[in-house]
Write a protein that holds these residues in place. Structure first.
Motif, short mmCIF file in Angstrom:
data_model
loop_
_atom_site.label_atom_id
_atom_site.label_comp_id
_atom_site.label_asym_id
_atom_site.label_seq_id
_atom_site.Cartn_x
_atom_site.Cartn_y
_atom_site.Cartn_z
N HIS A 310 -2.35 -4.51 13.23
CA HIS A 310 -2.63 -3.19 12.68
C HIS A 310 -1.65 -2.84 11.55
CE1 HIS A 310 -4.33 0.92 12.91
NE2 HIS A 310 -3.11 1.30 12.61
N ALA A 311 -0.37 -3.10 11.77
CA ALA A 311 0.65 -2.77 10.75
C ALA A 311 0.40 -3.55 9.46
CB ALA A 311 2.05 -3.07 11.29
N ASP A 312 -0.11 -4.77 9.57
CA ASP A 312 -0.42 -5.56 8.37
C ASP A 312 -1.54 -4.90 7.57
OD1 ASP A 312 1.44 -7.44 9.34
OD2 ASP A 312 -0.13 -8.52 10.42
N TYR A 313 -2.57 -4.43 8.28
CA TYR A 313 -3.68 -3.77 7.59
C TYR A 313 -3.23 -2.49 6.91
CZ TYR A 313 -6.60 -7.03 10.24
OH TYR A 313 -7.17 -8.16 10.78
N VAL A 314 -2.32 -1.77 7.55
CA VAL A 314 -1.79 -0.55 6.92
C VAL A 314 -1.08 -0.91 5.61
CG1 VAL A 314 -0.09 1.31 7.15
CG2 VAL A 314 -1.59 0.73 9.09
N GLN A 315 -0.26 -1.94 5.64
CA GLN A 315 0.44 -2.36 4.42
C GLN A 315 -0.52 -2.82 3.33
OE1 GLN A 315 1.16 -6.23 3.79
NE2 GLN A 315 1.25 -5.38 1.72
N ILE A 316 -1.50 -3.64 3.72
CA ILE A 316 -2.43 -4.18 2.72
C ILE A 316 -3.28 -3.07 2.12
CG2 ILE A 316 -4.47 -5.65 2.45
CD1 ILE A 316 -3.20 -7.49 4.63
N LEU A 317 -3.82 -2.19 2.95
CA LEU A 317 -4.64 -1.09 2.43
C LEU A 317 -3.84 -0.16 1.53
CD1 LEU A 317 -6.94 0.05 5.39
CD2 LEU A 317 -7.60 -1.19 3.33
N THR A 318 -2.60 0.11 1.92
CA THR A 318 -1.77 0.99 1.11
C THR A 318 -1.49 0.37 -0.25
OG1 THR A 318 -0.74 1.91 3.10
CG2 THR A 318 0.42 2.24 1.03
N ASP A 319 -1.20 -0.92 -0.28
CA ASP A 319 -0.98 -1.59 -1.57
C ASP A 319 -2.25 -1.65 -2.41
OD1 ASP A 319 1.68 -1.96 -1.03
OD2 ASP A 319 1.58 -4.14 -0.77
N ILE A 320 -3.40 -1.87 -1.76
CA ILE A 320 -4.66 -1.90 -2.51
C ILE A 320 -4.91 -0.55 -3.17
CG2 ILE A 320 -7.18 -2.03 -2.31
CD1 ILE A 320 -6.83 -4.17 -0.17
N ALA A 321 -4.71 0.53 -2.41
CA ALA A 321 -5.03 1.87 -2.93
C ALA A 321 -4.02 2.35 -3.96
CB ALA A 321 -5.11 2.87 -1.78
N THR A 322 -2.75 2.03 -3.74
CA THR A 322 -1.71 2.60 -4.61
C THR A 322 -1.29 1.69 -5.74
OG1 THR A 322 0.07 1.77 -3.17
CG2 THR A 322 -0.81 3.98 -2.70
N ARG A 323 -1.60 0.38 -5.64
CA ARG A 323 -1.13 -0.56 -6.67
C ARG A 323 -2.26 -1.38 -7.28
NH1 ARG A 323 5.05 -2.16 -5.16
NH2 ARG A 323 5.50 -0.41 -3.76
N LEU A 324 -3.02 -2.10 -6.42
CA LEU A 324 -4.07 -2.96 -6.97
C LEU A 324 -5.19 -2.15 -7.59
CD1 LEU A 324 -5.35 -5.70 -7.46
CD2 LEU A 324 -6.23 -5.65 -5.09
N GLY A 325 -5.67 -1.12 -6.90
CA GLY A 325 -6.75 -0.30 -7.46
C GLY A 325 -6.42 0.21 -8.85
N PRO A 326 -5.27 0.88 -9.03
CA PRO A 326 -4.92 1.34 -10.38
C PRO A 326 -4.79 0.21 -11.40
CG PRO A 326 -3.66 2.55 -8.73
CD PRO A 326 -4.41 1.46 -7.99
N GLU A 327 -4.34 -0.97 -10.97
CA GLU A 327 -4.27 -2.12 -11.89
C GLU A 327 -5.67 -2.50 -12.39
OE1 GLU A 327 -1.92 -4.13 -13.13
OE2 GLU A 327 -0.09 -3.65 -12.01
N LEU A 328 -6.68 -2.20 -11.60
CA LEU A 328 -8.08 -2.53 -11.94
C LEU A 328 -8.81 -1.37 -12.60
CD1 LEU A 328 -8.97 -4.44 -8.65
CD2 LEU A 328 -8.37 -5.45 -10.88
N GLY A 329 -8.10 -0.28 -12.87
CA GLY A 329 -8.70 0.86 -13.56
C GLY A 329 -9.25 1.91 -12.63
#
Length: 333
Positions: A310-329
């Motif tokens: 569960h903790a891994d999914y929290v980290q991955i989702l948080t990075d997707i939303a706060t870092r990867l998503g904005p990198e993709l516009g």
């Protein structure tokens, strides 16, 4: 050139311990709640029968609908060979009504594995039609077409001639999980949306990106909406921006185990798997911008790895939303 990402979603399988299934299901609901707080546009759940994953995604999404307000909820995907289309239409419409019109059902056609057919259809396994007609029937039911020739009162009971509750707009939110040219063409011809994942059939070549791009273009060529027809891509991405050293080591081992299967088509159906994308958000964004199929879409449902905590999914989702998503516009709505 890639389009700016317009809609960001994620997909989870919802594994659980056989001796304590509630914890795994609760984890899925908590992850969906987190996704809404992070601004994700959609959350999707996989479907697993006689395994230790979500066997009833519609029921899980009914619970998620009561714990969220905005995020769209999808299934990726319900295999219709296991379903009666009329009964499934009733369940989907009910959850859509309860969610306020947020359900995005994803489905696929095809026969269940031989070892399951007798359990599912003990008297009719040899005569069941497991083809695309099941999809047509589901579409018809969700659109509100008559399913019987009777509407009115019988005794004290009032009857409708179409599936109830009727959920306006639900049929337009029906997705097809397609991995072959034939399946994507049928999805386009029937006006559905297309889910394309990290598995395709190597019919034209052994280049995953080129095959997936071909599928997207074939789907849109057969869809009445043409280039405006909706397609969502679902690759496995694992950003490591905020991961601990222990998490990075776990993620690297996971990807290393899975990478050999991406080298060549697998099995008699020649299934070709996309490599998992692991690294910083900047690095993953660079890889996606160069991906032939990603350049065709403006919405995604990134798949979470199957076996993490569960903790891994929290980290991955948080990075997707706060870092990867904005990198993709992408920007949270």
């Amino acid at each position: 050139m890639s389009k700016a990402l317009r809609r960001l979603g994620f997909l989870t399988i919802g594994l659980f311990d056989e001796s304590e299934p509630r914890r795994g299901h609760e984890s899925v609901l908590e992850i969906i709640e987190l996704g809404e707080r992070l601004g994700f546009d959609s959350a999707w759940v996989r479907h697993r029968h006689l395994q230790y994953g979500i066997s009833s995604p519609v029921a899980v999404l009914a619970a998620a609908a009561q714990r969220t307000e905005r995020i769209e909820l999808g299934t990726a995907v319900i295999p219709l060979g296991w379903e009666n289309p009329l009964r499934l239409a009733e369940d989907l419409a009910t959850v859509d009504v309860l969610s306020g019109g947020r359900l995005n059902p994803g489905v696929s056609a095809g026969a269940p594995k031989n070892r399951f057919r007798r359990a599912l259809y003990p008297d009719t396994a040899d005569v069941e039609d497991f083809g695309f007609d099941r999809v047509r029937r589901l579409l018809s039911h969700l659109r509100g077409d008559p399913v019987t020739g009777f509407r009115g009162t019988e005794g004290f009971e009032e009857y409708s001639d179409r599936v109830q509750p009727h959920a306006p707009g639900l049929a337009s939110r029906l997705w097809y999980g397609g991995g072959s040219l034939r399946s994507v063409r049928l999805a386009g011809e029937h006006g559905m949306n297309l889910l394309t994942s990290n598995v395709v059939r190597a019919e034209e070549s052994e280049d995953f990106g080129a095959i997936q791009r071909s599928h997207i273009r074939a789907f849109r060529a057969h869809h009445a909406d043409g280039e405006r027809a909706r397609v969502s891509q679902g690759l496995v991405v694992i950003p490591t921006d905020s991961a601990t050293p222990e998490q990075r080591a776990k993620y690297e081992a996971y990807v290393r185990r899975r990478t050999p299967r991406t080298a060549t088509p697998q099995g008699p159906e020649r299934l070709l798997f996309a490599p998992d994308l692991l690294g910083t958000s900047a690095r993953i964004a660079e890889q996606l911008h160069a991906h032939p199929a990603f350049r065709e879409v403006d919405e995604v449902a990134f798949a979470l790895p199957f076996t993490f905590e569960h903790a891994d999914y929290v980290q991955i989702l948080t990075d997707i939303a706060t870092r990867l998503g904005p990198e993709l516009g992408w920007r949270a709505g």
